[in-house]
Scaffold this motif. Structure first.
Motif, PDB file in Angstrom:
ATOM      1  N   ARG A 141      18.584  15.320   8.685  1.00  0.00           N
ATOM      2  CA  ARG A 141      17.425  14.887   7.905  1.00  0.00           C
ATOM      3  C   ARG A 141      17.195  13.375   7.983  1.00  0.00           C
ATOM      4  N   ALA A 142      17.758  12.726   8.993  1.00  0.00           N
ATOM      5  CA  ALA A 142      17.684  11.255   9.080  1.00  0.00           C
ATOM      6  C   ALA A 142      16.235  10.749   9.027  1.00  0.00           C
ATOM      7  N   ASN A 143      15.371  11.334   9.867  1.00  0.00           N
ATOM      8  CA  ASN A 143      13.990  10.833   9.929  1.00  0.00           C
ATOM      9  C   ASN A 143      13.258  11.008   8.613  1.00  0.00           C
ATOM     10  N   GLU A 144      13.460  12.181   8.026  1.00  0.00           N
ATOM     11  CA  GLU A 144      12.835  12.504   6.738  1.00  0.00           C
ATOM     12  C   GLU A 144      13.233  11.476   5.664  1.00  0.00           C
ATOM     13  N   LEU A 145      14.518  11.155   5.667  1.00  0.00           N
ATOM     14  CA  LEU A 145      15.068  10.213   4.679  1.00  0.00           C
ATOM     15  C   LEU A 145      14.409   8.834   4.811  1.00  0.00           C
ATOM     16  N   VAL A 146      14.293   8.378   6.055  1.00  0.00           N
ATOM     17  CA  VAL A 146      13.711   7.060   6.300  1.00  0.00           C
ATOM     18  C   VAL A 146      12.231   7.073   5.902  1.00  0.00           C
ATOM     19  N   ASP A 147      11.511   8.130   6.259  1.00  0.00           N
ATOM     20  CA  ASP A 147      10.076   8.179   5.956  1.00  0.00           C
ATOM     21  C   ASP A 147       9.831   8.190   4.450  1.00  0.00           C
ATOM     22  N   ALA A 148      10.661   8.922   3.700  1.00  0.00           N
ATOM     23  CA  ALA A 148      10.515   8.963   2.235  1.00  0.00           C
ATOM     24  C   ALA A 148      10.792   7.578   1.646  1.00  0.00           C
ATOM     25  N   ALA A 149      11.783   6.896   2.196  1.00  0.00           N
ATOM     26  CA  ALA A 149      12.120   5.557   1.693  1.00  0.00           C
ATOM     27  C   ALA A 149      10.967   4.590   1.924  1.00  0.00           C
ATOM     28  N   ILE A 150      10.361   4.679   3.095  1.00  0.00           N
ATOM     29  CA  ILE A 150       9.244   3.787   3.420  1.00  0.00           C
ATOM     30  C   ILE A 150       8.092   4.010   2.434  1.00  0.00           C
ATOM     31  N   GLU A 151       7.871   5.276   2.075  1.00  0.00           N
ATOM     32  CA  GLU A 151       6.801   5.575   1.130  1.00  0.00           C
ATOM     33  C   GLU A 151       7.096   4.950  -0.245  1.00  0.00           C
ATOM     34  N   SER A 152       8.339   5.090  -0.704  1.00  0.00           N
ATOM     35  CA  SER A 152       8.718   4.489  -1.995  1.00  0.00           C
ATOM     36  C   SER A 152       8.597   2.972  -1.965  1.00  0.00           C
ATOM     37  N   LEU A 153       9.053   2.358  -0.878  1.00  0.00           N
ATOM     38  CA  LEU A 153       8.980   0.897  -0.773  1.00  0.00           C
ATOM     39  C   LEU A 153       7.534   0.429  -0.867  1.00  0.00           C
ATOM     40  N   GLY A 154       6.641   1.211  -0.287  1.00  0.00           N
ATOM     41  CA  GLY A 154       5.217   0.871  -0.295  1.00  0.00           C
ATOM     42  C   GLY A 154       4.635   0.882  -1.700  1.00  0.00           C
ATOM     43  N   ARG A 155       5.327   1.564  -2.634  1.00  0.00           N
ATOM     44  CA  ARG A 155       4.809   1.616  -4.002  1.00  0.00           C
ATOM     45  C   ARG A 155       5.437   0.557  -4.906  1.00  0.00           C
ATOM     46  N   ALA A 156       6.236  -0.355  -4.338  1.00  0.00           N
ATOM     47  CA  ALA A 156       6.834  -1.426  -5.149  1.00  0.00           C
ATOM     48  C   ALA A 156       5.722  -2.236  -5.790  1.00  0.00           C
ATOM     49  N   ARG A 157       5.923  -2.626  -7.038  1.00  0.00           N
ATOM     50  CA  ARG A 157       4.882  -3.375  -7.744  1.00  0.00           C
ATOM     51  C   ARG A 157       4.654  -4.701  -7.038  1.00  0.00           C
ATOM     52  N   PRO A 158       3.398  -5.129  -6.960  1.00  0.00           N
ATOM     53  CA  PRO A 158       3.120  -6.314  -6.143  1.00  0.00           C
ATOM     54  C   PRO A 158       3.586  -7.637  -6.751  1.00  0.00           C
ATOM     55  N   GLU A 159       3.858  -7.679  -8.073  1.00  0.00           N
ATOM     56  CA  GLU A 159       4.263  -8.954  -8.668  1.00  0.00           C
ATOM     57  C   GLU A 159       5.521  -9.472  -7.982  1.00  0.00           C
ATOM     58  N   LEU A 160       5.450 -10.629  -7.461  1.00  0.00           N
ATOM     59  CA  LEU A 160       6.585 -11.304  -6.814  1.00  0.00           C
ATOM     60  C   LEU A 160       7.110 -10.578  -5.575  1.00  0.00           C
ATOM     61  N   VAL A 161       6.477  -9.478  -5.192  1.00  0.00           N
ATOM     62  CA  VAL A 161       6.898  -8.805  -3.954  1.00  0.00           C
ATOM     63  C   VAL A 161       5.696  -8.921  -3.019  1.00  0.00           C
ATOM     64  N   LEU A 162       5.478 -10.138  -2.559  1.00  0.00           N
ATOM     65  CA  LEU A 162       4.255 -10.428  -1.819  1.00  0.00           C
ATOM     66  C   LEU A 162       4.497 -10.299  -0.321  1.00  0.00           C
ATOM     67  N   SER A 163       3.418 -10.364   0.407  1.00  0.00           N
ATOM     68  CA  SER A 163       3.555 -10.291   1.863  1.00  0.00           C
ATOM     69  C   SER A 163       4.168 -11.594   2.367  1.00  0.00           C
ATOM     70  N   GLU A 164       4.621 -11.558   3.593  1.00  0.00           N
ATOM     71  CA  GLU A 164       5.259 -12.750   4.168  1.00  0.00           C
ATOM     72  C   GLU A 164       4.329 -13.954   4.144  1.00  0.00           C
ATOM     73  N   ALA A 165       3.064 -13.726   4.459  1.00  0.00           N
ATOM     74  CA  ALA A 165       2.111 -14.832   4.558  1.00  0.00           C
ATOM     75  C   ALA A 165       1.925 -15.510   3.202  1.00  0.00           C
ATOM     76  N   GLU A 166       2.059 -14.754   2.122  1.00  0.00           N
ATOM     77  CA  GLU A 166       1.858 -15.331   0.790  1.00  0.00           C
ATOM     78  C   GLU A 166       3.122 -15.983   0.250  1.00  0.00           C
ATOM     79  N   GLY A 167       4.186 -15.924   1.009  1.00  0.00           N
ATOM     80  CA  GLY A 167       5.390 -16.626   0.588  1.00  0.00           C
ATOM     81  C   GLY A 167       6.271 -15.823  -0.342  1.00  0.00           C
ATOM     82  N   GLY A 168       6.036 -14.560  -0.492  1.00  0.00           N
ATOM     83  CA  GLY A 168       6.892 -13.729  -1.331  1.00  0.00           C
ATOM     84  C   GLY A 168       7.975 -13.116  -0.491  1.00  0.00           C
ATOM     85  N   ALA A 169       8.497 -12.024  -0.944  1.00  0.00           N
ATOM     86  CA  ALA A 169       9.584 -11.397  -0.204  1.00  0.00           C
ATOM     87  C   ALA A 169       9.108 -10.091   0.415  1.00  0.00           C
ATOM     88  N   PRO A 170       9.466  -9.847   1.651  1.00  0.00           N
ATOM     89  CA  PRO A 170       9.065  -8.597   2.300  1.00  0.00           C
ATOM     90  C   PRO A 170      10.006  -7.445   1.914  1.00  0.00           C
TER      91      PRO A 170
END
Ligand SMILES: [Zn+2]
Length: 367
Positions: free
Chosen positions: A150-179
């Motif tokens: 289930r390796a691929n499934e596990l990684v894909d689910a994790a990517i989806e969760s990471l994408g839902r991280a709240r945007p406060e202080l978790v900014l894109s690289e260009a904005e100087g936050g943390a990726p």
């Protein structure tokens, strides 16, 4: 606003006596001698007095999931015993415990002057429920030892969760936050497929990777000689052990990521050494000052300034934030902390010797 202190350590040139930093919104806009800063910038002055003003610290590796295990796991005879002990403790915890644990960890790290954390979590699905008080690079920690198919499934689910991280202080690289990042746990708990999938996605999505490598003598024994307590324990879980018995963990890792070659070359490759606290399941506090102090005791020939870089400039680079964090420079994120002046002649020695909570902290322009 203008923040003035007896000394400003910028990590971008020599320390400035009677220095000041001008902050506008969430950015540093100017830094220099107080008289010059006052002339060039408008705004109220906050005079921090007899303190050293420094860039906020960056923790390059920790697991806030386990803050609630403080003092619960006494030092064990071996790494394998420690894994058994933490697994037993984890079996008693529910998602709400982990959320409380992560929040408590963030608060403690901030009290010790950490303004950016590379935090590995085994529960990426909980990330949307957490509002970090400091900049956070979330790494989804992945283990597929019990279900490698289930390796691929596990990684894909994790990517989806990471994408839902709240945007406060978790900014894109260009904005100087943390990726964001992925953390295949270790060579002995993550399959080759899992490492490969994480590598592919990291490259495609420009996200970060981290792992645990060569942490213990037992891991060395396992990969080099197919022997020892970790070998026996991992084998009993059902992991194929045909990659054990010939290479060191580092050789195995370099082969896995397609950079095979002699690990002796690592020094000449100029490794970027960073400090982290790991978790309270194996450490007494989440203070990077304690880590700097421990490093200095172990390696007294390394200068205090170089050690301070390992908690500021170096981890900023590791997180691809070298143009945004880890220094006091115009355009950088306004992450600032202070330590009291102690009278020692070397300001970096003063910083490393500081043991308590920081008296003042600003994250992204806010105190
Ligand atoms: Zn760790």
């Amino acid at each position: 606003m203008i923040v003035r202190a007896r000394t400003v350590v910028t990590m971008d040139g020599p320390p400035i006596e009677n220095g000041a930093v001008a902050v506008s919104g969430n950015r540093i806009v100017d830094v220099g001698r107080f008289d010059d800063i006052k002339t060039r910038n408008a705004g109220n002055t906050l005079d921090l007095g007899e303190q050293v003003l420094l860039p906020g610290l960056i923790n390059a590796h920790c697991h806030l999931d386990y803050t609630c295990l403080r003092g619960k796991i006494p030092p064990q005879k071996s790494f394998t015993e420690w894994i058994r002990a933490i697994n037993a403790e984890k079996a008693t915890l529910a998602p709400k415990d982990y959320i409380a644990s992560i929040n408590e960890g963030f608060a403690e790290a901030k009290r010790f002057g950490t303004t950016t954390i590379a935090n590995l979590t085994a529960f990426p699905e909980l990330i949307p429920q957490i509002q970090p008080p400091v900049r956070t690079c979330w790494f989804a920690e992945l283990i597929d030892i019990r279900a490698p198919e289930r390796a691929n499934e596990l990684v894909d689910a994790a990517i989806e969760s990471l994408g839902r991280a709240r945007p406060e202080l978790v900014l894109s690289e260009a904005e100087g936050g943390a990726p964001l990042g992925l953390a295949p746990h270790a060579l002995f708990t993550a399959s080759k497929d899992l490492f490969r999938r994480c590598g592919e996605i990291a490259q495609r999505e420009h996200i970060l990777l981290t792992t645990h490598l060569a942490e213990s003598r037992e891991e060395m024994e396992m990969f080099r000689h197919a022997l020892g307590p970790l070998y026996e324990f991992i084998k009993s879980i059902g992991r194929p052990m045909n990659d054990c018995g010939s290479t060191t963990p580092l050789e195995g890792f370099l082969n896995l990521i397609g950079r095979g070659g002699s690990p002796n070359r690592l020094r000449s490759l100029g490794f970027n050494v960073c400090l982290g606290t790991d978790s309270l399941a194996s450490n007494e506090s989440l203070s990077l000052f304690a880590e700097m102090c421990a490093f200095q005791k172990e390696f007294p020939s390394v200068s205090a300034e170089e050690i301070f870089q390992m908690a500021t400039v170096n981890p900023a680079r590791a997180l691809r934030q070298e143009n945004a964090l880890g220094q006091i420079r115009p355009g950088f994120g306004a992450d600032l902390i202070t330590v009291p002046c102690s009278g020692s002649t070397n300001v970096f020695e003063q910083i490393i010797a500081f043991g308590g909570r920081v008296p003042w902290v600003m994250v992204s322009g806010k105190t």
